[in-house]
Every structure is written in C-alpha cells, then in structure tokens.
Design an enzyme around this catalytic site. Structure first.
Site, PDB file in Angstrom:
ATOM      1  N   GLN A  88      -0.395  -1.251  67.837  1.00 55.27           N
ATOM      2  CA  GLN A  88      -1.668  -0.868  68.441  1.00 55.27           C
ATOM      3  C   GLN A  88      -2.840  -1.341  67.589  1.00 55.27           C
ATOM      4  OE1 GLN A  88      -1.101   3.355  70.468  1.00 55.27           O
ATOM      5  NE2 GLN A  88      -0.152   3.355  68.453  1.00 55.27           N
ATOM      6  N   ASN A  89      -2.539  -1.871  66.404  1.00 52.92           N
ATOM      7  CA  ASN A  89      -3.576  -2.340  65.501  1.00 52.92           C
ATOM      8  C   ASN A  89      -4.043  -3.733  65.899  1.00 52.92           C
ATOM      9  OD1 ASN A  89      -3.154   0.032  64.058  1.00 52.92           O
ATOM     10  ND2 ASN A  89      -1.656  -0.930  62.699  1.00 52.92           N
ATOM     11  N   VAL A  90      -5.270  -4.040  65.567  1.00 54.64           N
ATOM     12  CA  VAL A  90      -5.837  -5.351  65.901  1.00 54.64           C
ATOM     13  C   VAL A  90      -6.131  -6.171  64.662  1.00 54.64           C
ATOM     14  CG1 VAL A  90      -6.831  -4.485  68.049  1.00 54.64           C
ATOM     15  CG2 VAL A  90      -8.228  -4.443  65.967  1.00 54.64           C
ATOM     16  N   HIS A 106      -3.239  -4.438  71.660  1.00 51.53           N
ATOM     17  CA  HIS A 106      -4.684  -4.345  71.874  1.00 51.53           C
ATOM     18  C   HIS A 106      -5.426  -5.605  71.452  1.00 51.53           C
ATOM     19  CE1 HIS A 106      -4.053   0.272  71.560  1.00 51.53           C
ATOM     20  NE2 HIS A 106      -3.853  -0.180  72.788  1.00 51.53           N
ATOM     21  N   CYS A 114     -15.204 -16.053  74.680  1.00 52.15           N
ATOM     22  CA  CYS A 114     -16.436 -15.975  75.455  1.00 52.15           C
ATOM     23  C   CYS A 114     -16.135 -15.288  76.778  1.00 52.15           C
ATOM     24  CB  CYS A 114     -17.005 -17.372  75.695  1.00 52.15           C
ATOM     25  SG  CYS A 114     -18.481 -17.366  76.748  1.00 52.15           S
ATOM     26  N   CYS A 117     -17.070 -18.181  79.723  1.00 56.28           N
ATOM     27  CA  CYS A 117     -16.291 -19.407  79.965  1.00 56.28           C
ATOM     28  C   CYS A 117     -14.880 -19.327  79.412  1.00 56.28           C
ATOM     29  CB  CYS A 117     -17.003 -20.629  79.392  1.00 56.28           C
ATOM     30  SG  CYS A 117     -16.964 -20.749  77.582  1.00 56.28           S
ATOM     31  N   CYS A 163     -22.048 -18.297  72.562  1.00 54.68           N
ATOM     32  CA  CYS A 163     -20.942 -19.245  72.697  1.00 54.68           C
ATOM     33  C   CYS A 163     -21.483 -20.666  72.529  1.00 54.68           C
ATOM     34  CB  CYS A 163     -20.278 -19.084  74.057  1.00 54.68           C
ATOM     35  SG  CYS A 163     -19.030 -20.339  74.440  1.00 54.68           S
ATOM     36  N   CYS A 166     -20.962 -22.613  76.232  1.00 51.29           N
ATOM     37  CA  CYS A 166     -21.783 -22.329  77.411  1.00 51.29           C
ATOM     38  C   CYS A 166     -22.996 -21.452  77.132  1.00 51.29           C
ATOM     39  CB  CYS A 166     -20.918 -21.676  78.496  1.00 51.29           C
ATOM     40  SG  CYS A 166     -20.463 -19.954  78.131  1.00 51.29           S
ATOM     41  N   GLY A 203       2.875   5.754  61.915  1.00 57.05           N
ATOM     42  CA  GLY A 203       1.439   5.853  61.684  1.00 57.05           C
ATOM     43  C   GLY A 203       0.578   5.901  62.919  1.00 57.05           C
TER      44      GLY A 203
END
Length: 264
Positions: A88-90, A106, A114, A117, A163, A166, A203
């Site tokens: 679940q950690n990023v 996640h 972006c 785009c 971005c 774009c 955890g």
C-alpha cells in the site's frame, strides 16, 4: 504458524517507518487530512499547495533508504518462500531493496504523469525543474508527513511546473484519496489472496478498504491470515494470529528457525 512457502505479503506504512518515513496511523502519529483527488483537480491554487509541500517533502523522502524489513522480504523471495508482495506504500522502497514483481497498489510517488496528455516522467526530473523555479524552497524548516508530504501553510509564492509536452497538470502517479485502484490490479490481488497458502500483513492498520478487502477475501476462502502491526487493525477479528510487534524483529525471528519464533 506460517508455511515455509506460498506466503502472500501485504505491507503498509509501518514497514517504512524505520526508513524515517512517518506512519499515517501508528502510535504517536499525528492526525492529518491528505489532499483528495477532487481537491487536487479543483484548480491551480490546490495544485500549487500540493506541489509546494510535496517538493519540500521529497527532499527528505526521496533519499530514504530501504530498511531491515525490506531486505528481509527480498531474502524471503530469493529463498522461494513468497507467493507475492502487495504494498500500500508509494515510496518504492521494496523495489530499491531488490524485490521483484511488487504490486504497487497505490502507485509510485517517484513517477509523475500529466493528467491532460498522460505523459510520464521520473520524479527527479520534476524535482529539478521545481528547484530551478523555486530556489531555496527546500531550505525551509518544517515537519514531514507520510508519502513525501510536508507540513507547510504558506505556499502562495510557489511556482508549479507544467507538463513539458502539453503544458498540462502534473500529478504524482499515485492513487489519491477519492481515486480508485485500477480494476485489473484489484482482480490480480484477489487472485493472489485466494491462491496463497497464507496472507501475512505487515505494518498496516487496514484502515482503508483498499487493503482490507484482500484480508477479507483470504479469510473467506480459508487462507490463514497473520497480522503484524503495532496497535489494533480493522482486520484483527479475521486474523488467525495477530502480533502487536515490529515488522523487522518479527521477520528476523521467523527466518531464524533455531530461535523461539512466533511465526515458526
């Protein structure tokens, strides 16, 4: 007791605390309200606030190293004892430690996409641009929160980087509160939970349904569930075994069969 192999691991924020990354709901954690997806897309002011705090937070989180729990899980994978790993950690620490095939439930905060785009770049590229646009910003003193955020109120003078393809809105490639995990990924995780010999939760308070649903599915099909977490979780009543303990020391005990280890 856990079997010798076929174990599916589900990790939460408590796994990363030994790397200096704060926990959301562990003992001593400060209640907070992360920005939702709806708030982020509401307009430039919200995006300015988010990136001002995230740029500062990443200056610390981006250099955090994997800890003993990450390395222990890599060793268990190399030994052929794991069925899979869902996090679940990023923060990407599992991959940095050498783990292969991690399901980043996640998303990953070290990637940026972006919204207009769908161009994708590494976070370091955006960090460098933000540093050029906001010299001295990372010198500010503040406290840090989970997921690379920082506690900061004054953000009105922060310049957001658009971005380069774009000119659109950049967002970390993570699932914000208010967004949904892609359905194919959810189905893949259900399949892993159903086919595992046991599910080991490390955890996580299982406060959000995103992770709790896999514990419920494992329990429903008769897969033993072991939870290692400091404090109570929403899955305690579904657990075959619940240990109120730290992740690193528990894994170390499990990997040492000559010691009296609660996981066998």
């Amino acid at each position: 007791m856990l079997p010798d192999d076929g174990i599916l691991v589900l990790t939460g924020a408590g796994v990363s605390t030994d790397s200096g990354i704060p926990d959301y709901r562990g003992p001593g954690s400060v209640p907070r309200s992360p920005m939702t997806y709806q708030e982020f897309v509401s307009g430039p002011q919200a995006q300015q606030r988010y990136w001002a705090r995230a740029h500062l937070g990443w200056s610390r989180m981006g250099t955090a190293e994997p800890n003993a729990t990450h390395h222990a899980l890599v060793d268990l994978q190399r030994d052929g004892r794991l069925h899979g790993l869902i996090t679940q950690n990023v923060d990407g620490r599992h991959e940095r430690a050498g783990h292969v095939g991690v399901v980043d439930l996640h998303g990953r905060v070290d990637r940026v996409r972006c919204l207009d785009c769908d161009d994708r770049v590494h976070r370091s590229v955006v960090q460098e641009r933000l540093s050029d646009l906001n010299p001295g910003w990372t010198d500010r003193v503040t406290t840090f929160a989970p997921d690379g955020d920082a506690e900061l109120d004054e953000t009105a003078d922060f310049v957001v980087a658009p971005c380069l393809v774009c000119g659109g809105r950049l967002k970390p490639d993570v699932v914000f509160f208010g967004e949904s995990v892609p359905k194919p990924m959810v189905e893949h995780c259900f399949a892993l939970a159903e086919s595992a010999r046991a599910l080991l939760v490390l955890g996580s308070s299982l406060h959000v349904m995103s992770g709790l649903r896999f514990v419920r599915r494992a329990h429903a099909v008769g897969v033993p569930v072991v939870i290692v977490n400091r404090g109570t979780t929403r899955g305690d009543d579904l657990a075959t075994l619940k240990l109120d303990a730290g992740c690193a020391e528990t894994l170390a005990a499990w990997r040492a069969p000559t010691e009296a280890a609660p996981l066998g």
